[in-house]
Design a protein around this motif. Sequence first.
Motif, short mmCIF file in Angstrom:
data_model
loop_
_atom_site.label_atom_id
_atom_site.label_comp_id
_atom_site.label_asym_id
_atom_site.label_seq_id
_atom_site.Cartn_x
_atom_site.Cartn_y
_atom_site.Cartn_z
N LEU A 37 3.37 -19.10 0.50
CA LEU A 37 4.11 -19.35 1.74
C LEU A 37 4.57 -20.80 1.78
N THR B 265 11.50 -18.52 5.52
CA THR B 265 11.71 -17.11 5.20
C THR B 265 10.47 -16.48 4.56
N ASP B 266 9.60 -17.30 3.97
CA ASP B 266 8.34 -16.78 3.42
C ASP B 266 7.39 -16.35 4.54
N PHE C 138 8.20 -15.48 7.76
CA PHE C 138 8.72 -14.61 8.82
C PHE C 138 9.39 -13.37 8.24
N ASN C 139 9.07 -12.21 8.81
CA ASN C 139 9.69 -10.95 8.40
C ASN C 139 10.42 -10.37 9.62
N PRO C 140 11.75 -10.39 9.62
CA PRO C 140 12.50 -9.94 10.79
C PRO C 140 12.36 -8.45 11.09
N SER C 141 11.84 -7.69 10.15
CA SER C 141 11.70 -6.24 10.37
C SER C 141 10.42 -5.90 11.15
N ILE C 142 9.57 -6.87 11.38
CA ILE C 142 8.31 -6.62 12.10
C ILE C 142 8.54 -6.77 13.60
N ASN D 250 1.99 -9.68 10.81
CA ASN D 250 2.79 -9.79 9.60
C ASN D 250 1.84 -9.72 8.40
N ALA E 154 2.16 -10.34 5.33
CA ALA E 154 2.29 -11.43 4.36
C ALA E 154 1.46 -12.65 4.75
N THR E 155 1.23 -12.81 6.06
CA THR E 155 0.48 -13.98 6.55
C THR E 155 -0.87 -13.61 7.15
N GLN F 78 2.98 -12.01 14.63
CA GLN F 78 4.33 -12.55 14.62
C GLN F 78 5.06 -12.23 15.92
#
Length: 217
Positions: free
Chosen positions: A114, A118-119, A121-125, A131, A133-134, A138
């Motif tokens: 990260l 953009t690493d 944040f995922n706009p699809s969530i 999230n 990834a984190t 979110q």
Amino acid sequence: MDGRLDSFSYLCEVFKTILPMKKIWKMACMACLVAMAFSGMRCVNEPVVSSKVPLGKVVDSLNWVFLYHNPPAGSIDLDTLSEEQKMMVRVYTSGEYARRYYGLVFGIPLPQGLNSGTDFFNPSIADGQVNPATGLTQFAMPSATKPQENDILVFGDSRDNPGGNVAIVAKVGNTELEIVQQNPGPLSNTRESYRYYIRKNKWYVQQPHVLGWLRKP
């Protein structure tokens, strides 16, 4: 209100934190403060002039987690740097500070990959969901949840910051919030203040590149 502290005010705030501590920790913290004062640590929110600030110098801190100077991309010739200095350029990103901050303050180890906005944040969530990834909750702007201190504020792509960046929310006032950020880019400081507001039960941060914010579950 810009929420900025000069060196004297900064030390006064720290002293307030130290006073209730046990004697041994109080003495250790006092020794650190003296060392910081004599080392010329930058505690004020002034523009960083890259040519005058050494790479890797401590330029600010939040909750005793230090921010290190990393000059804007293109402002230095990488061929003139030592291998150690080149490593500093790669390491001291905004994402590195967010990862280090959450690790030291909350004991939450965020993935090493990260680095950019953009690493993180995922706009699809959906707003208010975790999230993967984190491992953090979110909130997508505009969000039903108000930003709060210690959130990770996420910025999307911009001309001066391709890939975006992240910052830690240091303070939340009635109408403004203050962030701290490592490697902020050529036109920003380690500390910036943005207005925020609510409209139709949704919270907005008045900064054109903000995607949302992340919070420990």
